[in-house]
Design an enzyme around this catalytic site. Structure first.
Site, PDB file in Angstrom:
ATOM      1  N   ASP A  54       9.450   2.555  -0.832  1.00  0.00           N
ATOM      2  CA  ASP A  54       8.478   3.249   0.006  1.00  0.00           C
ATOM      3  C   ASP A  54       8.839   2.914   1.454  1.00  0.00           C
ATOM      4  O   ASP A  54       8.506   1.842   1.959  1.00  0.00           O
ATOM      5  CB  ASP A  54       7.060   2.777  -0.332  1.00  0.00           C
ATOM      6  CG  ASP A  54       6.013   3.464   0.527  1.00  0.00           C
ATOM      7  OD1 ASP A  54       6.384   4.067   1.554  1.00  0.00           O
ATOM      8  OD2 ASP A  54       4.819   3.384   0.179  1.00  0.00           O
ATOM      9  N   TYR A 114       0.870  -1.180   0.000  1.00  0.00           N
ATOM     10  CA  TYR A 114       0.000   0.000   0.000  1.00  0.00           C
ATOM     11  C   TYR A 114       0.901   1.222   0.000  1.00  0.00           C
ATOM     12  O   TYR A 114       1.835   1.307   0.805  1.00  0.00           O
ATOM     13  CB  TYR A 114      -0.883  -0.017   1.253  1.00  0.00           C
ATOM     14  CG  TYR A 114      -1.781   1.189   1.414  1.00  0.00           C
ATOM     15  CD1 TYR A 114      -2.925   1.340   0.635  1.00  0.00           C
ATOM     16  CD2 TYR A 114      -1.495   2.165   2.363  1.00  0.00           C
ATOM     17  CE1 TYR A 114      -3.750   2.438   0.800  1.00  0.00           C
ATOM     18  CE2 TYR A 114      -2.328   3.265   2.537  1.00  0.00           C
ATOM     19  CZ  TYR A 114      -3.454   3.396   1.752  1.00  0.00           C
ATOM     20  OH  TYR A 114      -4.277   4.481   1.917  1.00  0.00           O
ATOM     21  N   LYS A 170       5.530   9.251   8.454  1.00  0.00           N
ATOM     22  CA  LYS A 170       5.492   8.739   9.827  1.00  0.00           C
ATOM     23  C   LYS A 170       6.577   9.349  10.718  1.00  0.00           C
ATOM     24  O   LYS A 170       6.428  10.454  11.193  1.00  0.00           O
ATOM     25  CB  LYS A 170       5.598   7.215   9.831  1.00  0.00           C
ATOM     26  CG  LYS A 170       4.669   6.533   8.819  1.00  0.00           C
ATOM     27  CD  LYS A 170       3.387   6.032   9.394  1.00  0.00           C
ATOM     28  CE  LYS A 170       2.622   5.218   8.372  1.00  0.00           C
ATOM     29  NZ  LYS A 170       1.233   5.051   8.662  1.00  0.00           N
TER      30      LYS A 170
HETATM   31  N1  HOZ Z   1      -3.942   2.466   6.384  1.00  0.00           N
HETATM   32  C1  HOZ Z   1      -3.236   3.092   7.439  1.00  0.00           C
HETATM   33  C2  HOZ Z   1      -2.097   2.285   7.966  1.00  0.00           C
HETATM   34  N2  HOZ Z   1      -1.536   1.364   7.097  1.00  0.00           N
HETATM   35  C3  HOZ Z   1      -4.166   3.426   8.556  1.00  0.00           C
HETATM   36  C4  HOZ Z   1      -4.306   4.849   8.673  1.00  0.00           C
HETATM   37  C5  HOZ Z   1      -5.208   5.324   9.787  1.00  0.00           C
HETATM   38  O1  HOZ Z   1      -6.315   4.826   9.950  1.00  0.00           O
HETATM   39  O2  HOZ Z   1      -4.806   6.245  10.450  1.00  0.00           O
END
Ligand code: HOZ
Length: 420
Positions: free
Chosen positions: A239, A144, A267
């Site tokens: 990534d 992702y 992050k």
């Molecule tokens: N898809 C995000 C982590 N892989 C989650 C993001 C969120 O809900 O803050």
């Protein structure tokens, strides 16, 4: 535990926010039940609106490597706040953060700050296309890279969690520019390049996948991606939004000794505030506007609060390299609590308990997990005060704020939850 305040907040939220949440996985759709609404955090613990306390292994989905309310980050934020919240103009601290990133991440010679990981990957693939003059992007199933149109093909994270194979709203023409291949298969990459080599601008990969749960690269896989892309004149994009400054100070590229052409970050480099970055080879990054013709911009890019928090985080990590061995040891201890019949994947302080007895090496094997059993385990842990991501297809994160006592308690609770 009582949850009356969270329940009331969720009821109101669902009337005015789609699904009651601002990011889909948070809605607990795949595990059932309703989410606690979080009121505050302190170190390795969070407290919900009903004042229930949890040991937190989400850590805001990765960025809180030092835990909640780390004093050096709070102090940097207070100082920055005293000077203003946004200028839309260059600041000295941006230069410091850019220098800290270039100093830490082996392949980054120039870097551009943006506001999220999604922006970083969207920009990196634009740069790859602009630099190579090619259109196709290779990605891997279950990886992702944020909610970028053309990268939502067979994506992990929330799409895996909700069982959405490919989102609506993305024109077919965009998806046609993406080749989605199985992760950890060198043969699939060789074949894609045999068929489309002259059109492939870049291969983008999570060097350690976090978004189908934690899935490490098999020995030689990242080396093969490096060699194949170089041979065909395509760029390799790591990534490192999740792995940057987490699996090692210099990210996965330091840990595995691979030099990608471009890297995306997020992050950790925001210390818990919204930041992303993309960077890499000087000859490539020099093509970004205004130095070159590849356009990318943002009013809040380099926001002084986010930059101050990120800089404090990176300075702390540089000054305390021992953090990484502590994270490794505590995460390893925690992972040892899994019984037979659970596949445990861990790289540094990222890990996932997959509810399958077979090894998880790619999206197909991750999807073999029993998500019903995961959901029951998840709720058994939550009731015992252990806060995990509400999805089989996300990673858990240990922070430097987790104490030996946190780990001991988590292992004890996990053993009870597994039995339950
Ligand atoms: N898809 C995000 C982590 N892989 C989650 C993001 C969120 O809900 O803050």
């Amino acid at each position: 535990m009582t949850h009356s305040k969270s329940e009331e907040l969720f009821r109101r939220a669902q009337e005015i926010i789609p699904g009651g949440v601002n990011s889909p996985v948070r809605a607990y759709r795949s595990v059932g039940g309703n989410p606690p609404f979080i009121a505050r955090g302190e170190g390795s613990h969070i407290f919900d609106a009903d004042d229930n306390e949890y040991i937190d292994y989400v850590g805001s989905w990765g960025p809180l490597l030092l835990g909640h309310r780390h004093p050096e980050i709070l102090s940097a934020l207070e100082k920055a706040l005293a000077n203003g919240t946004s200028f839309g103009a260059p600041t000295g601290q941006e230069v410091e953060l850019a220098a800290a990133i270039c100093d830490a991440v082996p392949s980054i010679e120039m870097v551009r700050l943006v506001n999220s990981g999604t922006e970083a990957t969207m920009s990196a693939i634009r740069v790859a296309r602009g630099f190579t003059g090619r259109d196709l992007i290779v990605k891997f199933e279950g990886c992702y890279h944020g909610h970028v149109d053309s990268l939502l093909v067979k994506a992990g994270s929330g799409l895996a969690t909700l069982g959405i194979a490919d989102t609506q709203g993305v024109p077919k023409a965009f998806c046609d520019t993406t080749l989605a291949l199985p992760y950890n298969s060198t043969d699939a990459v060789e074949q894609a390049f045999r068929e489309h080599g002259q059109q492939i601008a870049a291969v983008i990969v999570e060097p350690v996948v976090g978004n189908m749960g934690c899935v490490p690269p098999q020995t030689g896989y990242l080396e093969a991606l490096r060699e194949i892309t170089a041979r065909h004149g395509a760029l390799l994009i790591f990534d490192e939004v999740m792995t940057g400054f987490r699996v090692a100070f210099g990210g996965a590229q330091e840990r595995f000794g691979i030099r990608p052409d471009l890297t995306t970050l997020g992050k950790v480099i925001g210390g818990g505030l919204p930041v992303g970055a993309y960077g890499g080879r000087r000859d490539i990054m020099s093509r970004v506007a205004p130095s070159g013709p590849i356009y990318q911009a943002g009013t809040l890019s380099g926001n002084p609060l986010a930059v101050a928090a990120g800089l404090a985080m990176l300075r702390h990590l540089k000054a305390h390299p021992e953090v990484y061995s502590q994270l490794e040891a505590r995460a390893a201890k925690l992972c040892s609590s899994a019984p037979a019949g659970i596949a445990v994947n861990r790289v540094g302080s990222m890990f996932t308990f997959f509810f399958t007895d077979r090894p998880v090496t790619d999206y197909e094997s991750a999807k073999r997990s029993d998500t019903g059993r995961f959901g029951r385990f998840f709720h058994a842990m939550l009731e015992r005060g252990i806060y995990l991501a509400p999805s089989q297809f996300e990673a858990a994160f240990v922070s430097a704020a987790h104490t030996e006592e946190d780990i001991r308690k988590t292992v004890a609770e996990a053993q009870e939850a597994f039995n339950a």
